[in-house]
Design an enzyme around this catalytic site. Sequence first.
Site, PDB file in Angstrom:
ATOM      1  N   GLY A 105       3.794   1.219  -3.081  1.00 28.45           N
ATOM      2  CA  GLY A 105       2.851   2.210  -2.536  1.00 28.45           C
ATOM      3  C   GLY A 105       2.791   3.422  -3.449  1.00 28.45           C
TER       4      GLY A 105
ATOM      5  CB  VAL B 129       4.974  -3.072  -6.658  1.00 27.53           C
ATOM      6  CG1 VAL B 129       6.479  -3.181  -6.423  1.00 27.53           C
ATOM      7  CG2 VAL B 129       4.403  -4.429  -7.035  1.00 27.53           C
TER       8      VAL B 129
ATOM      9  CE  LYS C 103       4.570  -5.111  -1.507  1.00 24.60           C
ATOM     10  NZ  LYS C 103       5.196  -4.629  -0.254  1.00 24.60           N
TER      11      LYS C 103
END
Lengths: 341, 341
Positions: A159, A157, A230
Amino acid sequence: MRIFVCGMGVVGRAVCELLASRGPELRSRYGVPLTLAGVSDSRAIVLAGSDSAELDPLAVVAAKQAGKLGTMEGAMPAALPPRELAGRCQTLGIDVFVDCSPTDLKAAAVPTERMLAMLALRIGVVSVNKGPLATAMPALLEAARYNQVQLRFSGTVGGGTPVLATGSTLNRGETVTAIRGIVNGTTNFILWKMATERWAFDVALAEAQKLGYAETDPTADVDGWDAAAKVVILANAVLGIRATVQQVSVTGIRGVTPERIASAAAAGKVVKLIAGASAAGLTVAPQEVDAAGPLNTSGSLNAVEFTLSSGAVVAITGRGAGGVETASAVLRDLIDIGTMR
Amino acid sequence: MRIFVCGMGVVGRAVCELLASRGPELRSRYGVPLTLAGVSDSRAIVLAGSDSAELDPLAVVAAKQAGKLGTMEGAMPAALPPRELAGRCQTLGIDVFVDCSPTDLKAAAVPTERMLAMLALRIGVVSVNKGPLATAMPALLEAARYNQVQLRFSGTVGGGTPVLATGSTLNRGETVTAIRGIVNGTTNFILWKMATERWAFDVALAEAQKLGYAETDPTADVDGWDAAAKVVILANAVLGIRATVQQVSVTGIRGVTPERIASAAAAGKVVKLIAGASAAGLTVAPQEVDAAGPLNTSGSLNAVEFTLSSGAVVAITGRGAGGVETASAVLRDLIDIGTMR
């Protein structure tokens, strides 16, 4: 700490490159030596020769790029059953299995089985593959807890933007009661172009594909499934809600019209694909949000708001994707595991 | 874990209340029992009777509010020299000294001496007092390192918004190279009112004072010294720059005119009091920032942007102050120390 990297796409290669470039610095700063002892892609597995041997991460990247991973010393076909792979990892003294294989919500059974096999042998898992987490996170968390071994997934989630870490940090002082935000960069780019350029959905999607934001098959993004995966991870990790992707009410952005965006703008609002989680449930749907608020992010930026039990709201914004950013999140997880041991 | 809380203002009392209300939950969740063993205000010190005795946090708050802290059992005048206080804390088995006494950059010598005395006896320190950190952070960090004891200060920047934790988290994956942001809520409120209501500085300041955002003597806020203290803490903690407040170039907001704000608005900008830190130096000054960016926060919200070596930018936004939020940051620090032991 001995590591296996599964998946040699953009993220897996970037992890190897970071191990090479930042390994010595991280070793001296955190006292955690990171050693590559195994890798795999969809066709081959390459293992170090013994529990004291290691692989050269840059040689692995070079071999992968030359299409020659399967001809490296120690290579074998990738068709090893999960439990057997876990057993070999254990024999080689591997401490953490890093899953950088691509997310496919419809084919999550194999990577899930692989993770469970690792956890059962008390090998820690760092995953950037969202499939096993979205479909089986309660079982994976329970397996990690039962075997007293670490399961980390910072890179799934946000990056390189530490969305999950912010949630955990907030939970240590207060209690996070609700989460909402923009966790998919591609759809944010499309909605942003629709709003600022007054483009139709199809035109904005084509532009996103041209710029490499959207895949040729954009279903996972525009139909909301990436965001749904996510929000499941956020709900489990931050709110303690033991949900899977089946429990998420998902609406994508294909039905968002220029008219809806224009009437939102007239009311000081913007339409965003909002992922939300609270005790009331998990949802992904286009929603009107305040144009002056932190969720009105431009381009492909992510933004997540945490509501605390005190009523305070904390928001974090940053780039959501990118191989290097995601690989840096993997490194963070590895250091966190290494410094806890 | 046995704790001494120094300072019985809004934050100190909120810490005591949180110890009472959340103690059992935190004990079961993190395995960290938090026991109050001593408190002080500017006039009295109250100590537990022995190294196994404890103080009732709610009885302390009630006594303080009744003006009767000095008449509690175990009370003595506050005029104990720092080393003697530290020695008594050691005798009582106190693990962490929590400094919630008010920040005064011109009178930071006494609290600094107190913290150094605690660290020298290997008593951990959690501070929300910015004075010692702004004026002597390199020495305090060195003392903590030398004595192998924890020094934490989450509550000094961003209140309940985990600004410092976000910086540390980012540093574990990448390297933070620059920080800029809004770290003083009062000046943000004033500049925001000047922009949205077209008020002059004096009118906006009077409103901030009326609403309780600004002190009767608003110097620390409007002349930039509160922001300067915070940028010193960020620079030391996140960038590893060993600076003190003397090295910060500080300009406050008294000179910001309605004309400057109007011409910024015409260019799509807003004027904000920006605190910045990088290898190039530490500054606090009013600056024009993008109206569409994350630093255009309304009201008294704080916002901090971290620039990473990869070029990526991560921003965090939230309430900057408030006794309960700051007390929750203290609790987070205590749990972090407790779970590291």
